[in-house]
Design a protein around this motif. Structure first.
Motif, mmCIF file in Angstrom:
data_model
loop_
_atom_site.group_PDB
_atom_site.id
_atom_site.type_symbol
_atom_site.label_atom_id
_atom_site.label_comp_id
_atom_site.label_asym_id
_atom_site.label_seq_id
_atom_site.Cartn_x
_atom_site.Cartn_y
_atom_site.Cartn_z
ATOM 1 N N GLY A 199 0.802 -1.213 0.000
ATOM 2 C CA GLY A 199 0.000 0.000 0.000
ATOM 3 C C GLY A 199 0.839 1.270 0.000
ATOM 4 N N GLN A 200 2.167 1.122 0.170
ATOM 5 C CA GLN A 200 3.045 2.295 0.200
ATOM 6 C C GLN A 200 3.103 2.960 -1.170
ATOM 7 O OE1 GLN A 200 6.786 1.524 2.132
ATOM 8 N NE2 GLN A 200 7.837 3.209 1.104
ATOM 9 N N ARG A 201 3.109 4.301 -1.146
ATOM 10 C CA ARG A 201 3.128 5.033 -2.398
ATOM 11 C C ARG A 201 4.382 5.893 -2.516
ATOM 12 N NH1 ARG A 201 -1.429 9.529 -3.643
ATOM 13 N NH2 ARG A 201 -0.069 10.756 -4.983
ATOM 14 N N LYS A 202 4.841 6.417 -1.362
ATOM 15 C CA LYS A 202 6.006 7.297 -1.384
ATOM 16 C C LYS A 202 7.294 6.480 -1.285
ATOM 17 C CE LYS A 202 3.706 11.350 0.453
ATOM 18 N NZ LYS A 202 3.064 11.781 1.668
ATOM 19 N N GLY A 203 8.379 7.077 -1.785
ATOM 20 C CA GLY A 203 9.696 6.461 -1.591
ATOM 21 C C GLY A 203 10.121 5.500 -2.675
ATOM 22 N N LEU A 204 9.265 5.292 -3.691
ATOM 23 C CA LEU A 204 9.632 4.358 -4.768
ATOM 24 C C LEU A 204 10.566 5.007 -5.790
ATOM 25 C CD1 LEU A 204 6.181 2.641 -5.320
ATOM 26 C CD2 LEU A 204 8.295 1.449 -4.724
ATOM 27 N N ALA A 205 10.488 6.336 -5.891
ATOM 28 C CA ALA A 205 11.338 7.093 -6.829
ATOM 29 C C ALA A 205 11.205 6.589 -8.264
ATOM 30 C CB ALA A 205 12.797 7.055 -6.373
ATOM 31 N N VAL A 206 9.979 6.238 -8.644
ATOM 32 C CA VAL A 206 9.707 5.858 -10.039
ATOM 33 C C VAL A 206 8.657 6.836 -10.552
ATOM 34 C CG1 VAL A 206 8.819 4.084 -11.599
ATOM 35 C CG2 VAL A 206 10.157 3.406 -9.588
ATOM 36 N N GLY A 207 8.992 7.568 -11.605
ATOM 37 C CA GLY A 207 8.036 8.547 -12.116
ATOM 38 C C GLY A 207 7.531 8.157 -13.501
ATOM 39 N N GLY A 208 6.759 9.054 -14.083
ATOM 40 C CA GLY A 208 6.353 8.877 -15.480
ATOM 41 C C GLY A 208 5.180 7.955 -15.707
ATOM 42 N N THR A 209 4.476 7.550 -14.623
ATOM 43 C CA THR A 209 3.300 6.685 -14.822
ATOM 44 C C THR A 209 2.041 7.558 -14.788
ATOM 45 O OG1 THR A 209 3.242 6.241 -12.438
ATOM 46 C CG2 THR A 209 4.344 4.604 -13.806
ATOM 47 N N PRO A 210 1.036 7.241 -15.625
ATOM 48 C CA PRO A 210 -0.202 8.038 -15.632
ATOM 49 C C PRO A 210 -0.848 8.119 -14.250
ATOM 50 C CG PRO A 210 -0.197 6.484 -17.465
ATOM 51 C CD PRO A 210 1.003 6.162 -16.626
ATOM 52 N N LEU A 211 -0.855 7.001 -13.512
ATOM 53 C CA LEU A 211 -1.415 6.967 -12.158
ATOM 54 C C LEU A 211 -0.282 6.682 -11.177
ATOM 55 C CD1 LEU A 211 -4.573 4.772 -12.894
ATOM 56 C CD2 LEU A 211 -4.576 7.204 -12.324
ATOM 57 N N PRO A 212 -0.434 7.090 -9.903
ATOM 58 C CA PRO A 212 0.632 6.819 -8.930
ATOM 59 C C PRO A 212 0.869 5.315 -8.776
ATOM 60 C CG PRO A 212 -1.191 8.044 -7.909
ATOM 61 C CD PRO A 212 -1.572 7.808 -9.321
ATOM 62 N N LEU A 213 2.127 4.958 -8.521
ATOM 63 C CA LEU A 213 2.485 3.549 -8.284
ATOM 64 C C LEU A 213 2.329 3.226 -6.806
ATOM 65 C CD1 LEU A 213 5.747 2.525 -10.182
ATOM 66 C CD2 LEU A 213 3.418 1.805 -10.647
ATOM 67 N N PHE A 214 1.742 2.066 -6.518
ATOM 68 C CA PHE A 214 1.618 1.567 -5.147
ATOM 69 C C PHE A 214 2.356 0.236 -5.035
ATOM 70 C CE2 PHE A 214 -1.934 4.431 -5.560
ATOM 71 C CZ PHE A 214 -2.125 4.960 -4.290
ATOM 72 N N VAL A 215 2.924 -0.008 -3.861
ATOM 73 C CA VAL A 215 3.500 -1.339 -3.601
ATOM 74 C C VAL A 215 2.343 -2.310 -3.414
ATOM 75 C CG1 VAL A 215 4.889 -2.726 -2.015
ATOM 76 C CG2 VAL A 215 5.558 -0.361 -2.503
ATOM 77 N N ILE A 216 2.322 -3.385 -4.225
ATOM 78 C CA ILE A 216 1.248 -4.376 -4.052
ATOM 79 C C ILE A 216 1.765 -5.645 -3.373
ATOM 80 C CG2 ILE A 216 -0.197 -3.527 -5.946
ATOM 81 C CD1 ILE A 216 0.917 -5.792 -7.708
ATOM 82 N N GLU A 217 3.099 -5.846 -3.409
ATOM 83 C CA GLU A 217 3.681 -7.012 -2.728
ATOM 84 C C GLU A 217 5.184 -6.806 -2.600
ATOM 85 O OE1 GLU A 217 3.559 -9.451 -0.437
ATOM 86 O OE2 GLU A 217 1.747 -10.069 -1.492
ATOM 87 N N THR A 218 5.747 -7.311 -1.512
ATOM 88 C CA THR A 218 7.207 -7.328 -1.379
ATOM 89 C C THR A 218 7.640 -8.772 -1.197
ATOM 90 O OG1 THR A 218 7.159 -7.097 1.031
ATOM 91 C CG2 THR A 218 7.242 -5.059 -0.245
ATOM 92 N N ASP A 219 8.763 -9.126 -1.799
ATOM 93 C CA ASP A 219 9.312 -10.472 -1.652
ATOM 94 C C ASP A 219 10.729 -10.335 -1.111
ATOM 95 O OD1 ASP A 219 10.440 -12.976 -1.931
ATOM 96 O OD2 ASP A 219 9.458 -13.406 -3.845
ATOM 97 N N VAL A 220 10.892 -10.560 0.210
ATOM 98 C CA VAL A 220 12.219 -10.370 0.808
ATOM 99 C C VAL A 220 13.169 -11.508 0.451
ATOM 100 C CG1 VAL A 220 11.501 -8.870 2.722
ATOM 101 C CG2 VAL A 220 11.465 -11.336 3.042
ATOM 102 N N GLU A 221 12.615 -12.646 0.047
ATOM 103 C CA GLU A 221 13.476 -13.773 -0.363
ATOM 104 C C GLU A 221 14.252 -13.413 -1.633
ATOM 105 O OE1 GLU A 221 13.885 -16.724 1.334
ATOM 106 O OE2 GLU A 221 12.640 -15.749 2.871
#
Length: 395
Positions: free
Chosen positions: A275-297
């Motif tokens: 659900g995180q939106r800030k801190g990804l430092a990826v721009g240029g997408t029409p809609l904001p990017l959200f974290v939908i899953e993290t895989d620490v492995e």
């Protein structure tokens, strides 16, 4: 009247709690908990313990009540901070505020208060408590605060009957503006003080920097999963049992890097949460990017565009048996039992209609509407009307 030890935090809510108790005729003692003194990780002067303890002392002086400081930083580090590091390392997102109430304020602090002859401890939480008689037993109920905008019952969702029996919440019947008015009328130094933000007792931190004390940065990739990805096209299968269906509803979607496209790099999957939106430092997408899953492995972050991306939504979650906690033990479900409730998966989320299903392995919470960013390690709390019945760690 009772001897009440108030956890004076240096904020307006606990200041007014102490004032109200004194007005009611109780013997009131103020105790400030010093739980953290590593200023190197905080990013603002929002919650420096020195200023807070000074304000707490000035309030106690103004009210004419005894005051002292207790250093609980060792227990806080062991029970809260170390646990946080461990959870983040495993790709889960803990809730230190809930833990802090269970482990510090209503455990270590409560023990100290009782050793000082206290009948109760009091805090500035916006919630209420009452009791009922059932089968010749007194049962304590934890109720939402009157101020729906400030209700903090969620943060106390792990308390036990024993802890609740010793707790008082004097500001639970008031709204925040009323509390500030009382503080101003009594000329308390905290009347206009801003509410502290960030981690309980630590203040505002840059989470990655805080976690870097223990968790090393490690470069990985950010993958964007398209909204219409085939991973979301699963038809609901036929089920042999209700339990199978519940298991299917609460499952996580699993992703592979080839399911999307590479859009950036990050410095550690364990620094991010669903659900995180800030801190990804990826721009240029029409809609904001959200974290939908993290895989620490594999140290991969999966993202999706927009707050209604299907990767964010799920209608059920699971709590393992060992992590199910009933404040109202008398209402705990038997195996195969079910109960219609209102539930929330984060503080300040409006209550959602849901049904609890109890199984041998744990408890399923099935929502009437899909929920955004159900996150492992966080707490789900369930209510009946304005009473909090129980909670659990999302598995």
């Amino acid at each position: 009247m009772a001897r009440v030890i108030v956890g004076l935090s240096g904020g307006v809510d606990s200041s007014v709690a102490a004032y109200l108790l004194k007005e009611q005729g109780h013997e009131v003692i103020g105790l400030f908990m010093k739980n953290w003194h590593d200023d190197s990780v905080t990013i603002s002067n929002e919650c420096p313990w020195l200023e807070d303890s000074n304000d707490a002392m000035l309030v106690a002086e103004k009210l004419g009540i005894p005051f002292q400081t207790v250093d609980l930083s060792e227990q806080y580090k062991e029970r809260i901070v170390d646990y946080m590091f461990e959870e983040y390392k495993n790709g889960r997102t803990p809730n230190p505020d809930v833990l802090c109430n269970r482990e510090i304020k209503f455990d270590v602090f409560l023990e100290i208060a009782l050793s000082l002859g206290a009948d109760f401890v009091a805090t500035g939480h916006y919630c209420r408590k009452d009791s009922i008689q059932k089968n010749d037993q007194t049962i304590y109920r934890l109720l939402a605060g009157i101020d729906t905008n400030k209700d903090q019952s969620y943060f106390l969702c792990q308390l036990s009957q024993e802890q609740l029996s010793k707790a008082l919440f004097p500001v639970g019947e008031l709204t925040k503006p009323e509390v500030r008015t009382i503080a101003a009328q009594q000329d308390l130094i905290t009347a206009e003080k801003k509410d502290s933000q960030g981690l309980c007792f630590i203040g505002k931190v840059r989470l990655p920097e805080f976690l870097q004390q223990q968790l090393q940065p490690k470069e990985g990739v950010i993958v964007e999963i398209p909204y219409n990805s085939s991973v979301y096209n699963m038809e609901e299968p036929e089920f042999n049992s209700t339990k199978d269906r519940l298991h299917w509803l609460s499952r996580k979607t699993s992703y592979q890097p080839q399911d999307g496209k590479l859009v950036g790099k990050h410095q550690g999957a364990h620094y991010f949460t669903k659900g995180q939106r800030k801190g990804l430092a990826v721009g240029g997408t029409p809609l904001p990017l959200f974290v939908i899953e993290t895989d620490v492995e594999t140290n991969t972050i999966y993202t999706g565009q927009g707050s209604d991306h299907p990767g964010l939504l799920r209608s059920a979650l699971f709590v393992k048996s060992k992590d199910v906690h009933w404040i109202r033990e008398d209402l705990a479900l038997n195996i195969d039992g079910e109960l219609k409730v209102k539930a929330r998966i984060r503080y300040r989320q409006p209550l959602q209609d849901a049904t609890l299903y109890s199984t041998e392995s744990g408890l399923y919470v099935v929502f009437n509407q899909p929920q955004s960013a159900i996150t492992e390690g966080q707490f789900v709390a369930w209510y009946h009307n304005d009473e909090l019945l129980g909670s659990g760690v999302i598995s």
